[in-house]
Design an enzyme around this catalytic site. Structure first.
Site, PDB file in Angstrom:
ATOM      1  N   ARG A 171       0.861  -1.179   0.111  1.00 32.95           N
ATOM      2  CA  ARG A 171       0.014  -0.053  -0.082  1.00 32.95           C
ATOM      3  C   ARG A 171       0.790   1.134   0.109  1.00 32.95           C
ATOM      4  O   ARG A 171       1.937   1.258   0.649  1.00 32.95           O
ATOM      5  CB  ARG A 171      -0.928  -0.250   1.365  1.00 32.95           C
ATOM      6  CG  ARG A 171      -1.860   1.223   0.899  1.00 32.95           C
ATOM      7  CD  ARG A 171      -3.239   1.230   2.129  1.00 32.95           C
ATOM      8  NE  ARG A 171      -2.522   1.495   3.496  1.00 32.95           N
ATOM      9  CZ  ARG A 171      -3.324   2.428   4.367  1.00 32.95           C
ATOM     10  NH1 ARG A 171      -4.325   2.967   3.619  1.00 32.95           N
ATOM     11  NH2 ARG A 171      -2.966   2.763   5.402  1.00 32.95           N
ATOM     12  N   ASP A 200     -11.170   7.026   7.069  1.00 33.54           N
ATOM     13  CA  ASP A 200     -11.047   8.430   6.766  1.00 33.54           C
ATOM     14  C   ASP A 200     -12.675   9.183   6.162  1.00 33.54           C
ATOM     15  O   ASP A 200     -12.726  10.406   6.469  1.00 33.54           O
ATOM     16  CB  ASP A 200     -10.022   8.626   5.675  1.00 33.54           C
ATOM     17  CG  ASP A 200      -8.692   8.607   6.353  1.00 33.54           C
ATOM     18  OD1 ASP A 200      -8.279   9.732   6.735  1.00 33.54           O
ATOM     19  OD2 ASP A 200      -8.020   7.743   5.875  1.00 33.54           O
ATOM     20  N   ARG A 223      -4.242  10.552  11.691  1.00 29.89           N
ATOM     21  CA  ARG A 223      -4.761   9.438  11.187  1.00 29.89           C
ATOM     22  C   ARG A 223      -6.089   9.021  11.878  1.00 29.89           C
ATOM     23  O   ARG A 223      -6.345   9.403  13.015  1.00 29.89           O
ATOM     24  CB  ARG A 223      -3.611   8.319  11.639  1.00 29.89           C
ATOM     25  CG  ARG A 223      -2.214   8.521  10.597  1.00 29.89           C
ATOM     26  CD  ARG A 223      -1.750   7.156  10.558  1.00 29.89           C
ATOM     27  NE  ARG A 223      -0.635   7.285   9.544  1.00 29.89           N
ATOM     28  CZ  ARG A 223      -1.155   6.980   8.316  1.00 29.89           C
ATOM     29  NH1 ARG A 223      -2.145   6.557   8.114  1.00 29.89           N
ATOM     30  NH2 ARG A 223      -0.367   7.054   7.215  1.00 29.89           N
TER      31      ARG A 223
END
Length: 876
Positions: A393, A540, A710
């Site tokens: 990723r 997110d 995050r």
């Protein structure tokens, strides 16, 4: 006392008593008395005794410094043991009917039998079944590998104690063993002293495979096969592999500078080494079991003149596996690599063992073949020679940076400044070109070189070693094409699944047009061979827009992606980036899968399992078998008996709920000037960065505010002070708005008839049950400036109103009415969590008063963070 939960409470009580013995032995009677006093006051305060609540606060505020750490550890360990007892209870022989619902596969066939689904369709759905669980090392998992092993041993002891025929001396021995294990855990460091490296995280993942999944997969397939034979008259084909495992540990470089191309190479070698080691144990056991002499011609040919033909074949495999381990060991350590013949392809294991299996059946020894040998064959199909497939990723701009630096070097302009149309035209032209693009004498910057090296590391591997290449923050078609071009330039000889991850509200809403654009590119359509993977981001999007708006955007994105791919004749696999918490898309697996849009599971299920949820769902073989059964039954049900598509008026109301909830959420998180100072003061957000949880930094941009955090620490911090803000803010407000506008009946219909909506409300209920306004208020009073108190009060008032709105729609008198077992499990842990909350607030207060807090104070604070996470369970 509620008799329903007596077996569970009995185990919790016994483990707590044994922990008490350990604390007394280690720290003396006075400390144990102090812990007991705090526990009793907490229990009384939970029951509503205000005087005891004040006494509890007083006890904790006046704890001397030298007692802070042992008291924090005591309650943290109580929670660990409570979780173990609860997890064990779901697979125990004494599991009460209201907890252990009927077997999920049997329940599914009960539904199928009363439907008009043909046996042919059911068999086809079983053959198409494809479950891929992707293990990720998110930084909320605090259990070290040594602790995981102890948890497995404690479970074994609890299982033995259930046997009614145990003699008194046997029972005593098991109880002594339990006390030894609890003492071992107490005297070990619960928390790592150093932040784990990506290699440590990968080894943690391998430990889960070794301690649990290696046993669980063949056990699950054996049970599944028996049920299919009973219900359909046809079992699983021997080479069926409905379950596979991938991993992000050592491959996920998004925002993690410590995951380099060399780390990825080493993790891939370690993964193969662990697979060879596990197979070697199995083959060793088979050597001692398969001493038969009668065999068919094929086995005779493989074994040559050996009398015990099966053993001869197995001993040859054993020698090759030992060689494989030695060669990989040398490569990992950077030593001279011996020139041995090794096992590097799955057929080298499968073919000789399958020949033995067929021979045993042909020679009348099927009962032997269907024992350990069958289990090993099923492991080979699931784990291959690589154990888990590694995903890669990387964030989208890292790829465009490479191409931008290259185009500037070549003197053809700055790729980053081009329009999307020009970028796509350039990428497609280069992808179709036969000549290389990268000049030999080009010296790129270090960051660009690292991206190129990662692509080269991929190109060196066999295809079976790798899962997908996930592009986080993917926004455009060029983001996907750029990765294909970089892989081509690195000499990648196979087609890698390049998977865009759509994360924010805007990106989810645009996902349909991006995939449609890709499907209209001839080169792309030819290259992907009618197979596309797309990842849906939960964390997110919820951080960006709140849970209600994010949930609806995810649903609509999935719907439109299914339609686009069906129209293009392309098979779509949706990859779900769920976490354990509600703010990250977490929900009970069965309910979550059945609440997805119709046809969205046709291409199978790919889903992340992260951090502490890996341990809760997959950490014990028996629990993992249950989890795999739940996944299998839910996917089969979703494909054979799909949920209804939402009615048009439901869609319209969801659009309103989404808009209102997003606005309400953003008004607080982005619109209030006091919000960020309040968040930083009222939660341990700043202190979380010191906890050596994951290998990845807590922020993408260390200078930024909430937007740079995050998603995981953002949610984790709010779960610590029990406000759990990201998991509910905006949702209840939108529901109340719709009730006020006269839509109460419509909301009730949606709740009753539409799994998507009822699951959303069920998730909110669980979150509300875990919140605690009294604790959140205590954090405010102890830690925040008085000027911020009105904001805290406003949020707590909103929470209370939201709970009423949701209960109103559900026609429920109190939270989690439909899930008494879940409510009881939360209640059981709260007695231990709340003293930890109050102690944490005290420790935050003390450490913030000091320029250089003592290491002991800081360690005690870390223990409370870990302990509350354990108690809250799905925290990140």
């Amino acid at each position: 006392m509620n008799e329903k939960y007596s077996a569970l409470r009995s185990n919790v009580s016994m483990l707590g008593h044994l922990l008490g013995n350990t604390i007394k032995d280690a720290h003396g009677e006075p400390l144990l008395d102090k812990v007991e006093t705090i526990r009793k006051l907490s229990k009384s305060a939970r029951a509503g005794n205000q005087d005891d609540r004040e006494k509890l606060i007083d006890e904790l505020q006046n704890l001397p410094d030298d007692q802070l750490l042992p008291v924090a550890r005591a309650f943290s360990q109580f929670l660990n043991l409570t979780n173990i007892a609860e997890q064990y209870h779901t697979v125990s022989r004494n599991c009460e009917e209201h907890i252990c619902s009927p077997d999920s596969i049997d329940s599914l066939f009960g539904k199928l039998n009363s439907s008009d689904i043909s046996q042919f369709d059911s068999i086809q759905a079983v053959r198409d079944l494809n479950i891929e669980l992707v293990l990720t090392a998110h930084p909320t998992e605090i259990a070290r590998r040594t602790m995981i092993h102890k948890l497995v041993q404690i479970n074994k002891c609890l299982s033995k104690l259930e046997l009614s025929e145990l003699s008194r001396s046997e029972r005593l021995r098991v109880e002594q063993r339990l006390e030894q294990l609890i003492a071992q855990a107490w005297h070990s460091d619960v928390i790592r002293k150093q932040r784990p490296t990506p290699l440590d995280e990968a080894k943690w993942g391998f430990a889960v495979v070794e301690n649990s999944l290696w046993q669980a997969v063949p056990d699950f397939l054996r049970q599944f096969d028996e049920k299919l034979t009973t219900h359909l008259g046809e079992g699983l084909p021997i080479d069926a592999s409905p379950v596979k495992f991938s991993s992000w540990m050592g491959g996920d470089r998004d925002g993690n500078p410590f995951v380099t191309s060399n780390v990825t190479r080493e993790v891939l070698l370690l993964s193969r080494w662990k697979a060879a080691d596990l197979y070697l144990n199995d083959i060793q056991e088979l050597v001692s079991e398969l001493s038969m002499v009668k065999c068919n011609a094929q086995v005779r040919e493989l074994a040559g003149d050996e009398h015990e033909a099966y053993r001869a074949i197995l001993k040859d495999l054993r020698a090759k596996l030992i060689n494989t381990r030695d060669v990989l060991d040398a490569k990992i350590k950077g030593l001279d690599v011996p020139n041995f013949g090794i096992i590097d392809h799955v057929d080298q294991l499968w073919n000789p063992l399958y020949a033995c299996y067929q021979s045993l059946h042909e020679c009348g020894m099927g009962i032997i073949a269907d024992g350990l040998l069958l289990d090993v064959l099923r492991r080979i199909k699931c784990f291959g020679v690589h154990l888990v497939r590694l995903d890669i990723r990387q964030e989208s701009t890292r790829h465009s940076d490479v191409i931008s630096e290259l185009t500037r070097y070549l003197g053809i302009g700055d790729y980053d400044q081009w329009s999307e149309q020009d970028k796509v035209a350039f990428l497609v032209r280069e992808l179709a070109s036969k000549r290389p693009l990268l000049p030999r004498d080009w010296q790129p910057s270090a960051d660009v070189q690292e991206v190129i090296e990662t692509c080269r590391a991929i190109a060196e591997q066999p295809r079976e070693a790798l899962g997908a290449y996930v592009i986080s923050m993917a926004r455009t078609a060029s983001d996907v094409l750029a990765v294909h071009l970089l892989l081509k330039e690195a000499g990648c000889p196979f087609r890698m699944d390049v998977c865009p991850l759509f994360e924010t509200l805007e990106d989810l809403n645009n996902s349909e047009s991006v995939i449609k654009q890709l499907m209209n590119i001839d080169w792309y359509r030819g290259f992907i061979q009618n197979y596309q993977m797309v990842m849906i981001g939960y964390s997110d999007s919820a951080k960006d827009a709140g849970v209600m708006a994010a949930g609806w955007a995810q649903y609509r994105a999935m719907e439109s992606l299914v339609t686009v791919c069906e129209e293009a004749g392309v098979e779509l696999t949706l990859f779900h980036g769920r976490g354990g918490s509600i703010g990250r898309g977490g929900a009970p697996a069965h309910a979550a899968l059945l609440s997805q849009p119709p046809r969205s599971l046709k291409g199978g299920l790919r889903v992340t399992e992260q951090g502490e949820m890996i341990r809760f769902k997959l950490g014990l073989p028996e629990v993992a078998v249950n989890s795999l059964s739940l996944y299998a039954s839910a996917i089969l049900e979703a494909n054979l008996l799909p949920p209804p598509a939402p009615k048009q008026d439901w869609r319209e109301l969801m659009d309103v709920l989404s808009e209102v909830s997003c606005e309400a959420y953003r008004n607080v998180v982005r619109g209030s000037e006091e919000f960020v100072p309040y968040f930083r003061a009222a939660t341990p957000e700043l202190e979380l960065g010191k906890l050596p949880l994951g290998s990845r930094p807590a922020k993408r941009n260390p200078q930024g505010g909430v937007e740079s955090l995050r998603a995981i620490p953002w949610i984790f911090a709010w779960s610590q002070n029990r406000l759990l803000l990201p998991a509910w803010l905006g949702a209840g407000e939108a529901i109340q708005y719709s009730i006020d506008k006269g839509h109460a009946q419509q909301l009730e219909d949606m709740c009753r008839e539409w799994p998507f909506f009822s699951t959303r409300l069920g998730m909110l209920e669980m979150v509300y049950t875990k919140t605690n306004v009294g604790i959140a208020e205590y954090y405010d009073q102890r830690l925040t400036d008085k000027s911020l108190w009105p904001l805290g009060q406003q949020l707590r008032d909103q929470l209370q109103q939201d709970i009423k709105a949701v209960l109103n729609v559900e026609n429920s008198a109190h939270l989690m009415e439909q899930n008494p077992w879940g409510a009881e499990a939360i209640r059981l842990r709260n007695i231990y969590v709340e003293p930890l909350n109050m102690l944490q607030a005290e420790l935050l207060y003390r450490t913030r008063q000091q320029e250089e807090p003592s290491p002991m104070l800081e360690e005690a604070l870390m223990v409370t963070i870990a302990g509350i996470a354990t108690g809250m369970r799905n925290t990140g």
